[in-house]
Scaffold this active site. Structure first.
Site, mmCIF file in Angstrom:
data_model
loop_
_atom_site.group_PDB
_atom_site.id
_atom_site.type_symbol
_atom_site.label_atom_id
_atom_site.label_comp_id
_atom_site.label_asym_id
_atom_site.label_seq_id
_atom_site.Cartn_x
_atom_site.Cartn_y
_atom_site.Cartn_z
ATOM 1 N N ASN A 263 0.837 -1.189 0.000
ATOM 2 C CA ASN A 263 0.000 0.000 0.000
ATOM 3 C C ASN A 263 0.875 1.243 0.000
ATOM 4 O O ASN A 263 1.987 1.247 0.535
ATOM 5 C CB ASN A 263 -1.002 0.000 1.168
ATOM 6 C CG ASN A 263 -0.377 -0.142 2.538
ATOM 7 O OD1 ASN A 263 0.578 -0.897 2.730
ATOM 8 N ND2 ASN A 263 -0.931 0.558 3.510
ATOM 9 N N GLU B 274 -2.963 -4.692 -3.103
ATOM 10 C CA GLU B 274 -3.482 -5.496 -4.204
ATOM 11 C C GLU B 274 -3.502 -4.705 -5.503
ATOM 12 O O GLU B 274 -3.195 -5.235 -6.573
ATOM 13 C CB GLU B 274 -4.912 -5.993 -3.879
ATOM 14 C CG GLU B 274 -4.998 -6.842 -2.634
ATOM 15 C CD GLU B 274 -5.249 -6.047 -1.357
ATOM 16 O OE1 GLU B 274 -5.779 -6.649 -0.406
ATOM 17 O OE2 GLU B 274 -4.924 -4.840 -1.287
ATOM 18 N N CYS C 2 -10.613 -3.388 -3.922
ATOM 19 C CA CYS C 2 -9.627 -4.383 -4.370
ATOM 20 C C CYS C 2 -10.293 -5.706 -4.716
ATOM 21 O O CYS C 2 -9.829 -6.412 -5.610
ATOM 22 C CB CYS C 2 -8.548 -4.580 -3.314
ATOM 23 S SG CYS C 2 -7.378 -3.208 -3.317
#
Length: 131
Positions: A41, A54, A88
């Protein structure tokens, strides 16, 4: 799940840029042809404009020519297991099938739970939804 998928997710988690939430997350995905892509992230001060682990991994997949996701591992430093967020889930669904395995891992290397994309995102929005 193979150890290499978890190891890359954990390595990505350690590279996360999470100065505001202090919530590093890593993800790794394996394609049906065996390639592995990882991501972390990345936060920015304008919170909604950052991106998830992701999303970063999927970006690497797309930049390498795309493909279908066979399995995903997600690990967060501060939770016993971390599921992909709603956005995501939809992004993974774009490159996966309902039966694609999603491994929810703890930071120590244990797979706490394995679910399918169909379980995480039943009735996903798909190209047929646009017809």
């Amino acid at each position: 799940m193979a150890d290499d998928l978890f190891a890359l997710a954990k390595s990505a988690m350690r590279r996360a840029h999470a100065p505001y939430s202090k919530f590093p997350v890593g993800a790794a995905l394996r394609t049906t042809d065996g390639r592995i892509f990882s991501g972390c992230n990345v936060e920015v001060v304008s919170f909604p404009e950052g991106w998830c682990a992701e999303t970063t991994a999927i970006g690497h997949l797309v930049m390498d020519g795309g493909g279908r996701i066979a399995e995903v591992a997600v690990v967060a430093e501060k939770l016993p297991l971390c599921t992909p967020c709603g956005g995501c889930r939809q992004r993974i669904a774009e490159f996966a099938d309902a039966g694609t395995k999603v491994h929810l891992c703890d930071a120590e290397g244990g797979v706490r739970e394995t679910v399918t994309m169909g379980e995480l995102l039943p009735r996903a929005f798909d190209p047929q939804s646009l017809a």
